[in-house]
Design a protein around this motif. Structure first.
Motif, PDB file in Angstrom:
ATOM      1  N   ASN A  60       0.784  -1.238   0.000  1.00 27.57           N
ATOM      2  CA  ASN A  60       0.000   0.000   0.000  1.00 27.57           C
ATOM      3  C   ASN A  60       0.818   1.292   0.000  1.00 27.57           C
ATOM      4  OD1 ASN A  60       0.837   0.479   2.660  1.00 27.57           O
ATOM      5  ND2 ASN A  60      -0.816  -0.764   3.476  1.00 27.57           N
ATOM      6  N   GLY A  61       2.136   1.178   0.033  1.00 31.57           N
ATOM      7  CA  GLY A  61       2.968   2.386  -0.006  1.00 31.57           C
ATOM      8  C   GLY A  61       3.136   3.077   1.337  1.00 31.57           C
ATOM      9  N   ASN A  62       2.129   2.938   2.221  1.00 27.17           N
ATOM     10  CA  ASN A  62       2.213   3.592   3.543  1.00 27.17           C
ATOM     11  C   ASN A  62       2.957   2.751   4.565  1.00 27.17           C
ATOM     12  OD1 ASN A  62       0.627   5.804   2.774  1.00 27.17           O
ATOM     13  ND2 ASN A  62      -1.243   4.613   3.096  1.00 27.17           N
ATOM     14  N   GLY A 102      20.785   1.963   1.899  1.00 25.80           N
ATOM     15  CA  GLY A 102      19.610   2.063   1.034  1.00 25.80           C
ATOM     16  C   GLY A 102      18.322   1.533   1.624  1.00 25.80           C
ATOM     17  N   ILE A 103      18.324   1.165   2.894  1.00 28.25           N
ATOM     18  CA  ILE A 103      17.058   0.756   3.526  1.00 28.25           C
ATOM     19  C   ILE A 103      17.000   1.320   4.938  1.00 28.25           C
ATOM     20  CG2 ILE A 103      18.051  -1.521   4.159  1.00 28.25           C
ATOM     21  CD1 ILE A 103      15.058  -2.550   4.100  1.00 28.25           C
ATOM     22  N   GLU A 104      15.865   1.934   5.267  1.00 27.92           N
ATOM     23  CA  GLU A 104      15.649   2.384   6.642  1.00 27.92           C
ATOM     24  C   GLU A 104      14.181   2.221   7.010  1.00 27.92           C
ATOM     25  OE1 GLU A 104      15.469   6.659   7.538  1.00 27.92           O
ATOM     26  OE2 GLU A 104      16.258   7.015   5.522  1.00 27.92           O
ATOM     27  N   ILE A 105      13.928   2.062   8.296  1.00 25.58           N
ATOM     28  CA  ILE A 105      12.565   1.864   8.794  1.00 25.58           C
ATOM     29  C   ILE A 105      12.059   3.188   9.352  1.00 25.58           C
ATOM     30  CG2 ILE A 105      11.100   0.573  10.411  1.00 25.58           C
ATOM     31  CD1 ILE A 105      12.356  -1.175   8.181  1.00 25.58           C
ATOM     32  N   ARG A 106      10.867   3.594   8.894  1.00 25.30           N
ATOM     33  CA  ARG A 106      10.294   4.875   9.332  1.00 25.30           C
ATOM     34  C   ARG A 106       8.989   4.642  10.078  1.00 25.30           C
ATOM     35  NH1 ARG A 106      11.147   8.970   4.196  1.00 25.30           N
ATOM     36  NH2 ARG A 106      13.344   9.358   4.619  1.00 25.30           N
ATOM     37  N   VAL A 107       8.776   5.436  11.121  1.00 30.63           N
ATOM     38  CA  VAL A 107       7.514   5.394  11.876  1.00 30.63           C
ATOM     39  C   VAL A 107       6.830   6.742  11.673  1.00 30.63           C
ATOM     40  CG1 VAL A 107       6.453   5.059  14.140  1.00 30.63           C
ATOM     41  CG2 VAL A 107       8.595   3.881  13.588  1.00 30.63           C
ATOM     42  N   GLN A 108       5.599   6.711  11.120  1.00 30.97           N
ATOM     43  CA  GLN A 108       4.917   7.963  10.779  1.00 30.97           C
ATOM     44  C   GLN A 108       3.404   7.749  10.744  1.00 30.97           C
ATOM     45  OE1 GLN A 108       6.515   9.327   7.098  1.00 30.97           O
ATOM     46  NE2 GLN A 108       6.295  11.493   7.571  1.00 30.97           N
ATOM     47  N   ASN A 109       2.675   8.654  11.406  1.00 33.41           N
ATOM     48  CA  ASN A 109       1.194   8.648  11.359  1.00 33.41           C
ATOM     49  C   ASN A 109       0.558   7.278  11.621  1.00 33.41           C
ATOM     50  OD1 ASN A 109       1.523  11.334  10.531  1.00 33.41           O
ATOM     51  ND2 ASN A 109       1.505  10.782   8.377  1.00 33.41           N
ATOM     52  N   GLY A 110       1.088   6.572  12.602  1.00 31.56           N
ATOM     53  CA  GLY A 110       0.495   5.273  12.945  1.00 31.56           C
ATOM     54  C   GLY A 110       0.906   4.121  12.045  1.00 31.56           C
TER      55      GLY A 110
END
Length: 204
Positions: A60-62, A102-110
């Motif tokens: 889903n891209g998110n 080239g890879i990182e984990i992001r936490v955003q808007n739930g």
């Protein structure tokens, strides 16, 4: 009978030994930016956490909803304890991925998502992108897809309830695309390649 020399498709995919990659078809394998195999550093929970985020980022891209991560990865555990488990697991995963580029984990808007760019490579990510191309794949794209999936079943050694649906969909896409490639080879009279494809379809 003169045996025709098999033409290798002109496709540049990184070798299984090169760095900055995660392989999900066949055996799960991770190599860092120094080309070291760091697969064994991924505990079962860190591996599951990463795969869940990766799959849902592609879907889903998110990325993955935190509430659904809690539900699927830590079912039946009190909310406070889940939050702690998730934070610890996220921290371990981020530390491991710091060894890659080239890879990182992001936490955003739930949501928790994976941001991916070159030189990072993942066979599942590339295969998924090919499947989202509008219209039919070209012969070269089908050959690339085959090279990406030919190592074996998607995440073959893991069994998680949440994985069943995505594994089923992936299996169907693999079979559909390999049948399309087989029909291209059939028109060309390329029986040797068809045999390879048939073997891979049987795995699925």
């Amino acid at each position: 009978k003169i045996k025709t020399k098999r033409k290798k498709p002109v496709i540049n995919l990184p070798s299984a030994r090169s760095g900055n990659q995660i392989r999900l078809f066949g055996d799960f394998r991770v190599t860092d930016n120094q080309e070291n195999d760091i697969t064994m550093m991924f505990t079962p929970k860190v591996k599951e956490f990463m795969l869940y985020i990766l799959v849902y980022t592609m879907k889903n891209g998110n990325g993955a909803l935190i509430s659904e991560i809690n539900e699927n990865l830590w079912p039946g555990i009190p909310a406070g304890k889940v939050a702690n488990n998730r934070a610890v697991t996220l921290n371990k995963l981020r530390k491991l991925l710091m060894q890659m580029e080239g890879i990182e984990i992001r936490v955003q808007n739930g949501f928790i998502s994976a941001k991916m760019e070159k030189p990072f490579f993942c066979d599942f990510v590339e295969a998924y992108r090919l499947c989202t191309i509008k219209g039919e794949m070209t012969k070269q794209q089908l050959e690339t897809f085959f090279l990406l999936v030919k190592s074996g079943r998607f995440i073959k050694e893991s069994e998680w309830p949440w994985l069943d649906e995505i594994r089923g969909l992936t299996g169907n896409q693999v079979i559909d695309n390999l049948l399309k490639l087989a029909s291209v080879y059939k028109k060309e009279g390329n029986l040797e390649e068809i045999d390879d494809i048939a073997q891979r379809i049987l795995d699925y």
